[in-house]
Design an enzyme around this catalytic site. Structure first.
Site, mmCIF file in Angstrom:
data_model
loop_
_atom_site.group_PDB
_atom_site.id
_atom_site.type_symbol
_atom_site.label_atom_id
_atom_site.label_comp_id
_atom_site.label_asym_id
_atom_site.label_seq_id
_atom_site.Cartn_x
_atom_site.Cartn_y
_atom_site.Cartn_z
ATOM 1 N N CYS A 86 0.993 -1.275 0.078
ATOM 2 C CA CYS A 86 -0.053 -0.057 -0.035
ATOM 3 C C CYS A 86 0.788 1.343 0.011
ATOM 4 O O CYS A 86 1.690 1.510 -0.840
ATOM 5 C CB CYS A 86 -0.975 -0.025 1.251
ATOM 6 S SG CYS A 86 -2.535 1.167 1.038
ATOM 7 N N HIS A 203 -3.749 -5.426 0.929
ATOM 8 C CA HIS A 203 -2.791 -5.714 2.515
ATOM 9 C C HIS A 203 -2.976 -7.590 2.558
ATOM 10 O O HIS A 203 -4.078 -7.761 3.291
ATOM 11 C CB HIS A 203 -3.423 -5.030 3.197
ATOM 12 C CG HIS A 203 -3.351 -3.750 3.433
ATOM 13 N ND1 HIS A 203 -2.261 -2.938 4.063
ATOM 14 C CD2 HIS A 203 -4.022 -2.671 2.864
ATOM 15 C CE1 HIS A 203 -2.350 -1.608 3.770
ATOM 16 N NE2 HIS A 203 -3.434 -1.460 3.145
ATOM 17 N N GLU A 205 -1.344 -9.017 4.941
ATOM 18 C CA GLU A 205 -1.160 -9.104 6.369
ATOM 19 C C GLU A 205 -2.656 -8.871 6.814
ATOM 20 O O GLU A 205 -2.629 -9.429 8.146
ATOM 21 C CB GLU A 205 -0.329 -8.121 6.742
ATOM 22 C CG GLU A 205 -0.875 -6.591 6.975
ATOM 23 C CD GLU A 205 -0.502 -5.735 5.507
ATOM 24 O OE1 GLU A 205 -0.867 -4.703 5.877
ATOM 25 O OE2 GLU A 205 -0.523 -6.418 4.388
#
Length: 227
Positions: A86, A203, A205
């Site tokens: 990002c 993302h 994660e």
């Protein structure tokens, strides 16, 4: 694996990234303040998401000139791995580690939603736990994720097989509707020519544990740790 997460003023995804890295690597990563320049001993340097320096000027433009970025360049040049997610992708582009630019989303709106990415190659340290052509879910949270490059650069990226991920339907079809931010050729992530630098907008994660709603992003971190 010894990982470090670069922290800039305004970055807000470093804890999410730390959880994902620690879960796969079995050890917590080191937090690296943006004024530090010593990355010795790190295998992987991660630049997480957020709003570095408040996203003034262009997203990532100020962070790209922080002292730590000279060290990140040197780390990549000597064969270290770099991951930017990002705002981290935006910083890598602004710093010249990856080509192109990230522009305002085509809708001119901030996008906060799930998306799907298709894996374009699975023979890298980052993607070895996926299959080529596989799609996985990730989370969009950006206002400037519209990847742009001139036609010559896009052709070079395609010709050198440096597109890591494309926005796609869950079935793997690359469509305009799946490309919500309007990125050129539906590009969601890129590799450097030596495949040691990866930048992507969504993302991974955010999906590394069932308690988060899924584990679609975990293979990326497992692959890095295993390598």
């Amino acid at each position: 694996m010894k990982a470090g997460i670069v922290v800039f003023p305004g970055i807000n995804r470093e804890r999410d990234m730390a959880i994902a890295l620690a879960q796969s690597a079995g050890a917590p990563p080191r937090m690296v303040w943006h004024k530090e320049t010593d990355l010795a001993g790190l295998d992987l340097v991660v630049i997480p998401g957020g709003f570095s320096f408040g996203d003034y000027l262009r997203c990532g433009a100020m962070a790209a000139h922080s002292p730590v970025m000279r060290a990140v360049h040197e780390h990549a040049a000597r064969g270290g791995y770099v991951l930017g997610v990002c705002n981290g992708f935006q910083i890598l582009v602004e710093a010249g580690l990856l080509p192109g630019a990230l522009l305002r989303n085509a809708s001119l709106r901030f996008l906060s939603m799930d998306c799907h990415m298709r894996v374009e190659r699975a023979d890298t340290v980052f993607t070895a736990r996926y299959q080529r052509g596989q799609t996985f879910r990730a989370v969009m949270a950006h206002g400037d994720g519209n990847y742009f490059a001139d036609d010559a650069t896009l052709d070079r990226l395609e010709g050198e097989n440096l597109v890591a991920f494309r926005y796609a339907t869950p079935e793997g079809d690359v469509t305009a509707a799946a490309n919500r931010n309007g990125s050129a050729r539906s590009i969601a992530g890129l590799f450097s020519p030596n495949l040691r630098v990866l930048g992507l907008m969504p993302h991974p994660e955010d999906l590394v544990d069932p308690l988060m709603g899924g584990t679609d992003g975990k293979p990326l971190f497992d692959a890095i740790a295993a390598a």
